[in-house]
Design an enzyme around this catalytic site. Sequence first.
Site, PDB file in Angstrom:
ATOM      1  N   ASP A 110      -3.576  -9.132  -1.762  1.00 42.94           N
ATOM      2  CA  ASP A 110      -3.684 -10.131  -0.707  1.00 42.94           C
ATOM      3  C   ASP A 110      -3.679 -11.554  -1.281  1.00 42.94           C
ATOM      4  O   ASP A 110      -2.980 -12.435  -0.776  1.00 42.94           O
ATOM      5  CB  ASP A 110      -4.947  -9.896   0.124  1.00 42.94           C
ATOM      6  N   ASP A 168      -3.054   6.630   5.190  1.00 42.33           N
ATOM      7  CA  ASP A 168      -2.363   7.024   3.967  1.00 42.33           C
ATOM      8  C   ASP A 168      -2.713   8.432   3.519  1.00 42.33           C
ATOM      9  O   ASP A 168      -1.999   9.037   2.727  1.00 42.33           O
ATOM     10  CB  ASP A 168      -2.678   6.028   2.844  1.00 42.33           C
ATOM     11  N   ASP A 172      -8.987  -4.454   8.239  1.00 41.94           N
ATOM     12  CA  ASP A 172      -9.374  -3.243   7.520  1.00 41.94           C
ATOM     13  C   ASP A 172      -9.945  -2.207   8.483  1.00 41.94           C
ATOM     14  O   ASP A 172     -10.481  -2.545   9.548  1.00 41.94           O
ATOM     15  CB  ASP A 172     -10.415  -3.569   6.446  1.00 41.94           C
ATOM     16  N   LYS A 187      -2.737  -0.101  -0.914  1.00 39.87           N
ATOM     17  CA  LYS A 187      -2.825  -0.820   0.360  1.00 39.87           C
ATOM     18  C   LYS A 187      -1.602  -1.687   0.603  1.00 39.87           C
ATOM     19  O   LYS A 187      -1.136  -1.794   1.748  1.00 39.87           O
ATOM     20  CB  LYS A 187      -4.097  -1.686   0.372  1.00 39.87           C
TER      21      LYS A 187
END
Length: 684
Positions: A395, A104, A262, A238
């Site tokens: 999540d 990112d 991750d 994220k």
Amino acid sequence: MRKGDDRFKPVHEDEPLFVTGRRTGRVIAYRVFSASVSFCICWIWLYRVTAPPVETDENRTGLVRLLAGTRFGGSPSPIDYPGVLSVAALDYPPEKLAVYLSDDGGSELTFYALAEAAEFAKVWVPYCKRFNVEPRSPAAYLSCKASGFDSTETEEVARLYKEMAARIETAARLGRIPDDARLKYGEGFSQWDSDATRRNHGTILQILVDGRKENTLTVPTLVYLSREKRPEYHHHFKAGAMNALIRVSSKISCGRIILNVDCDMYSNNSKSARDALCILLDDKEGKEIAFVQFPQCFENLTKNDLYGSMMRVGYDVEFNGLDGNGGPLYIGTGCFHRRDVICGRKYGEVEEEEEEESEDISETEMIKALVSCTYEENSQWGKEMGVKYGCPVEDVITGLEIKCRGWKSAYLNPKKKAFLGVAPTNLHQMLVQQRRWSEGDFQVLLSEHSPVWYGQGKIGLGLILGYCCYCLWAPSSVPVILYSVLTSLCLFKGIPLFPMVWSSWFIPFGYVTVAANTYSLGEFLWCGGTLRGWWNEQRMWLYRRTSSFLFGFMDTILKKLGVSESAFVITAKVAEEEAAERYEKEVMEFGVESPMFLLLGTLGMLHLFCLAAAIVRLVMTSRDAGGDVQTMGLQFVITGVLVVLNWPLYEGMLLRKDKGKMPMTVTVKSFVLALSACTCIAFL
């Protein structure tokens, strides 16, 4: 508890691909324990209703007058290339595996590191397959061979890895890409604008290895992606990056199963993908499983897990319990998803045929349009499709929404851990991480997707309660702080909060205290922990509930009132050399000024002052000491335990001289605030 078949022996067609075992030996003991504790808690409530605390005359002394008269570290590596390489080397057909890296920040250094890793993968992946290497992170594997290599081939692989790592680290230290690398990977570097920044850049997409071509069948597809980011568009952190990866991968490889890991984690068990597929592809139970969740484990834990990062009981007991009630939470990493389910398919709907892949994957402009800033406008991405937006724990809420569409999840916890990551190595990192988690979980509880009302009729009561255990982390801070502070202040003031030690009313208090802690210790040891590790975890639960969770609770309430907005905080996990040495020695690291440290310091000093005051009172009224101990016995125990738990805090504030000690400003402020509180209470 579900177990995959690690040996992959041939099975008959009617045999399942996985079995679910049920632990029965501990169930009866646990139910007896729960029932007895519940009974005693009701007994305690009855005592509270019938016998409110009253200040006693014999404890009013000149103690107050006596007391008043005496009284993110180092620079991170641009990419965790061993993690990428370990996933690329999974025990799985390379032509059916694709690895995507989401950057990112849009960093040229990250792209360069991945490009170097892609070149090394052409040596590393075949080597792993040929010699059945475990683990398949080159850093982890080769460190085990530090005493000597068992073959010239291993020595050559180690040399190539060391050279690659040196090139990447040199580029990161100098902050620029070598000229020869720009020539070698020119097609990729040409996508960077001269004025690009980490928050303002166009889409960068480069397929570094096409694993489907005949001449590269030994290595899976490796793709670098940095989605477009502009200051005027919300990028959803994220969750936005995950959704961008889902769309891009649907055009390049379109695998039916998506593994989410991750960046600071690597594959420690190359058979994890096959284990997960044993569950997802089972003809009977597998059809209702949306995702398979592995526990989040760490490679850098100290012997006694100084910061309680492992959460042993949570992963070894609680998640297994959730597995029997519809499945565990999605925790954001180490998870295998069905692509169509995370994209919105409801349970019972017909599975659609796979999309056709791009005929010419070198033509990337069409794919880049899928991750532009405007692509998701007026779409269902982040709502009904993909990872959900609007919550720091995207999540958890995504997994809950999937469950409410009729799906279940499965928990897989093999003896050889599937994935290993990096745990926080100082107290501030841990508290920041826990603050974000607790705040996000509490937001879920208060949102329209709360398991309490959104889950009604869609998931079972057991699973609703399982979610609530985590959603209530933040509000649990309020009773813990009140209970601990009131206990100490009333001890200071001489007000008994509990019945006399020899009273029958004391039985439920004593039983709950002893039984709960004994059971907690036994459970922790059963999960493989140590006695000191359990003690460290009790300290960390105290610190979380009196700092992280409290700040998470207040942040959520203020956000609901429209006073503030939540911010997504990334937990930095890179430590400087001296701090790393202290961590290895299990010396608690403070070192920075923080409101959470100020709160912990103030509470710690308050408990210390109150206990000191009570001991002075005992000494000065030695003739009535026995009665005082009987009346205030449990308060002495609780406050004393709080003081002992805080010993590393006192060391950091008063005794240590290294850089990891508590900043002097925090120590002074904590001392003044705690002393002021005692003084004010004394005159009430």
